[in-house]
Design an enzyme around this catalytic site. Sequence first.
Site, PDB file in Angstrom:
ATOM      1  N   CYS A 166      -9.322   9.190  -9.496  1.00 23.41           N
ATOM      2  CA  CYS A 166     -10.161  10.018  -9.126  1.00 23.41           C
ATOM      3  C   CYS A 166     -10.232  11.349  -9.888  1.00 23.41           C
ATOM      4  O   CYS A 166      -9.465  12.201  -9.692  1.00 23.41           O
ATOM      5  CB  CYS A 166     -10.208  10.491  -7.608  1.00 23.41           C
ATOM      6  N   GLU A 185     -29.614 -22.478   6.143  1.00 33.12           N
ATOM      7  CA  GLU A 185     -28.885 -23.042   7.383  1.00 33.12           C
ATOM      8  C   GLU A 185     -27.986 -24.106   6.805  1.00 33.12           C
ATOM      9  O   GLU A 185     -28.103 -24.850   5.989  1.00 33.12           O
ATOM     10  CB  GLU A 185     -29.558 -23.773   8.561  1.00 33.12           C
ATOM     11  N   ASP A 205       0.987  -1.183   0.145  1.00 35.16           N
ATOM     12  CA  ASP A 205       0.005   0.080   0.126  1.00 35.16           C
ATOM     13  C   ASP A 205       0.926   1.451  -0.176  1.00 35.16           C
ATOM     14  O   ASP A 205       1.285   1.522   1.048  1.00 35.16           O
ATOM     15  CB  ASP A 205      -1.067  -0.045   1.303  1.00 35.16           C
ATOM     16  N   HIS A 235     -29.904 -17.864   9.363  1.00 33.78           N
ATOM     17  CA  HIS A 235     -29.796 -18.872  10.541  1.00 33.78           C
ATOM     18  C   HIS A 235     -28.436 -18.641  11.355  1.00 33.78           C
ATOM     19  O   HIS A 235     -27.490 -17.868  10.773  1.00 33.78           O
ATOM     20  CB  HIS A 235     -29.849 -20.180   9.869  1.00 33.78           C
TER      21      HIS A 235
END
Lengths: 558, 558
Positions: free
Chosen positions: B215, B421, B183, B489
């Site tokens: 961006c 489940e 990173d 579940h």
Amino acid sequence: MTRSKVSPDGRIPDRDVAAKLVIIMVGLPARGKSYITKKIQRYLSWQQHNTRIFNVGNRRRIAAGVIPSSSSSPRGRSPPASQHRHSLLNPNAHADAPVQEAASILLNGTHTAQIEEPTTFDLNGTTESSDSQEQQRRMDQSAKFFDPKNETASKIREQVALETLDELIDYLLHGNGSVGVLDATNSTLHRRQLLVDRIKEREPKLGVLFIESICNDENLLEANMRLKLSGPDYKNKDPVKSLEDFKARVKAYESAYEPIGEYEEKHDLQYIQIIDVGRKIVHHRLRGFLASGIASYLTTFNLSPRQIWITRHGQSLDNVAGKLGGDSDLTERGHYYGMALYNFITAKRKEWVVEQETKIARASFPPQPGDHTPPYPEFNQDLEEKNFCVWTSMLKRSVETAEYFEADDDYDVKAWEMLNELNAGTFEGMTYEEIATKHPDEYEKRQHDKLQYIYPGVGGEGYLQVINRLRDMVREVERVADHVLIISHRSVCRVLMAYFMDLTRQDIADLDVPLGMLFAIHPKPYGIEFHAYRYNEPQGWFDEVRDYKPQKTQDRNS
Amino acid sequence: MTRSKVSPDGRIPDRDVAAKLVIIMVGLPARGKSYITKKIQRYLSWQQHNTRIFNVGNRRRIAAGVIPSSSSSPRGRSPPASQHRHSLLNPNAHADAPVQEAASILLNGTHTAQIEEPTTFDLNGTTESSDSQEQQRRMDQSAKFFDPKNETASKIREQVALETLDELIDYLLHGNGSVGVLDATNSTLHRRQLLVDRIKEREPKLGVLFIESICNDENLLEANMRLKLSGPDYKNKDPVKSLEDFKARVKAYESAYEPIGEYEEKHDLQYIQIIDVGRKIVHHRLRGFLASGIASYLTTFNLSPRQIWITRHGQSLDNVAGKLGGDSDLTERGHYYGMALYNFITAKRKEWVVEQETKIARASFPPQPGDHTPPYPEFNQDLEEKNFCVWTSMLKRSVETAEYFEADDDYDVKAWEMLNELNAGTFEGMTYEEIATKHPDEYEKRQHDKLQYIYPGVGGEGYLQVINRLRDMVREVERVADHVLIISHRSVCRVLMAYFMDLTRQDIADLDVPLGMLFAIHPKPYGIEFHAYRYNEPQGWFDEVRDYKPQKTQDRNS
């Protein structure tokens, strides 16, 4: 697979117009648009979304008088534009008449298992191969017709595109369609605006997805162009002259070509761009599960020459007892099947390398008529070192059938949950006779609609559930460049075959896949080549079944 | 989930170096790299691939003396670079010592359920928030340090990057790592070449994947930059001055920034480019299941503000009888739970709209310290019309719990197979006591290792199978911009919570999720905000459990 109030079978309900999708193809000729189109149709139909391709080129040929407008498809699926031509005068004319479902290939038996024809310019792959040269001559289909400066031709083409789009929208709004694919070059901004405007005008909620195919790789392009030489516009003509004409036609388009980009981004339009058969892929603004599912599927393409084999496990103890499901071991005969399978596949694997090398050595330039060997040099590397995957389910009878492969380091054996047999719920371990006696209602329900039937009890599945869980398997098969042998179970083999053979919904659950059948699938740039083999038990070998056609099982229980 | 000779648990085996992956992040500061990084780590760890982030910024701060090199993470996971610092002098020093597995949060109890800190420049999100301002001042971390013309600083940064990479490679080759994420900005071609060369030099078989975040949207950028103001470099400083300094720092990088493109394409390098948080995504040359899995996952991001709710069904008849699995109906108390759930969620849904609108109205410029409201105007549209999905399993007790939602057209109820489940195979319908008596071996096996245990019989599952089948569910939850309530579940809730709360492998199968607990997850640009509620049966309502921490179940059978 999901069910809900409005969609008990998990399909896109008719009332949910916002979930329906118009796919608009974009790209110059010979960029593999129709190849992509057909794969999408096959995949989505298999995932139970009604999908149809609307080919503008076909309609253009009809408009130019090449195809008589009364011609109909011998395959029963995707009828050519002409069949609905009258609806164009009044698009809502048969609003109440749902578009007829694809006819069952098992019933009319006209499915051609071996798809040898390049069908890039063609909707059905079968319609035009029977056209006489007489008809071919009627249309001026030389490069001049595609010159953007030819205004008359340009207007005809625009009109034809809009009429085809109208037919597509009718299919979504008034037929039972979920996805319609408009297959044409749509290579100018003007044209694409025109199409989007027409869609918004007729039903603003419909989703619109552009899929553009771009080819920068010269080798790929050359290969694609060669494929055209046996297509409808050039079939049986001088290949060198045809190639020249085709290249001129592409040049005409190129001069006016505006790739997808800024305009679409500024207007928040959804698109997928595929560059060099998936080497690079761009997604823009994808919304909804259909668009993202298609995007996921399209990232898996590869053109590596290879073989995909599908068979069932060898005979198991439960097979002998006629019991459903279970997890029994192989019988002695089952183990012999595993050995024969190993020997046969190993021999075929060696044969394949020799065949490929011979083909590459024989590829000629200038191309010969019928030359089907596109020079994809990149994909032909390392033929001998190609990996071979053997995939079983997690059930013993499947794992044990792969025992000889397991012992050989040249095979990569892996067991997948996804390949397990359809779970028969509380009926696991019972025979069909027992079910008929003890649970006649359930037995009857299954007989009535095997595709929709779900076995009772926790874990019980139906065909729709199996289709759903095999989606990732199909993506994995499409993704890897290796050979693959799948050793699985009846229902799983049926569903996988349905994908590769483009079977209709009605046929999946009835396909005859007895023990001992072995299927070979060779993905080709123009479709799939298909072979079937039957186990010859006395000889411990397999015999090819020539002209194999998918058949309906004779066993009403299976 | 697949098993094979070399990988019985379906994970990437240590010997299979070619399947391991180095991910190199690329992008200017404030492009959401660390956000992406953390999501990838969380997703891959959850899918049982050992994954660790190696943050160059952290090491930079250590090199500059901001973080004392002996500091350790209070969270126990992803120890900061300093812990392995000695290994850099001799990268193979502890070749035989596998990197320690992430410690169990249930044991040390330091997990912070409510992640409020923006952690963009930080590895753990917790390490530096306790740093004194004294330490902060020790490093010259102003924009000057990031000026590419500052040669001394540039050399330090290069050295730090390579040392961090070495540590990452050690983790893959000598630790038990499958994926390491580097990173950092890695914003020049020179730097990226350097990194690739070092990887190839140490182990040419390792996969390399670039992930670039770009961006272009000014609003997004402004929002991201504001988030930095509460990050480690600017915490508690004047927000307006900090924003100026940060913008200057970004400018310094920008002058030398070379986005991924032609060079990488010419050299056939794998990359994923994410533009404006997934508005547009580019895939190039993706190979292998890890890279394509990551690509699929990354296409699902959306920053829409919304709520994700998770709970179990109401009490069922089998719950009362203490039986496993089955498909029984709700008890009367169970139906009341469904009603309370409907009333509570409906109230919360209304509250949420008001909260969002207030937040938007309050967002201020210049930003105030602690201002966590990034102005994503696009995502804040249509708050009231936001769709609300209620997803159940296909089992009766789950479907019946949603009955009140089903009756209300403002909810979209759907039943999913995936949410069923965990299938207990042949033990379905038995009590744990029966299993302990009749099958003591199986009972013991399960107690010994609940995560790996698979119930016997056809259809029998274990936690790894449930994790596998919920992969698509998690992608779907991440993809839709709607609110979602999942009524499922115990084992399914455990696995879903493990994903959202980033639980370690050891904790998944023991997480305490009793009937009546209701969890709310609010995805935020900087992580996840988390709330827990407990059913108040007498009042037919829910009480918030403040400072809820995931706990180990006290029931050894559950």
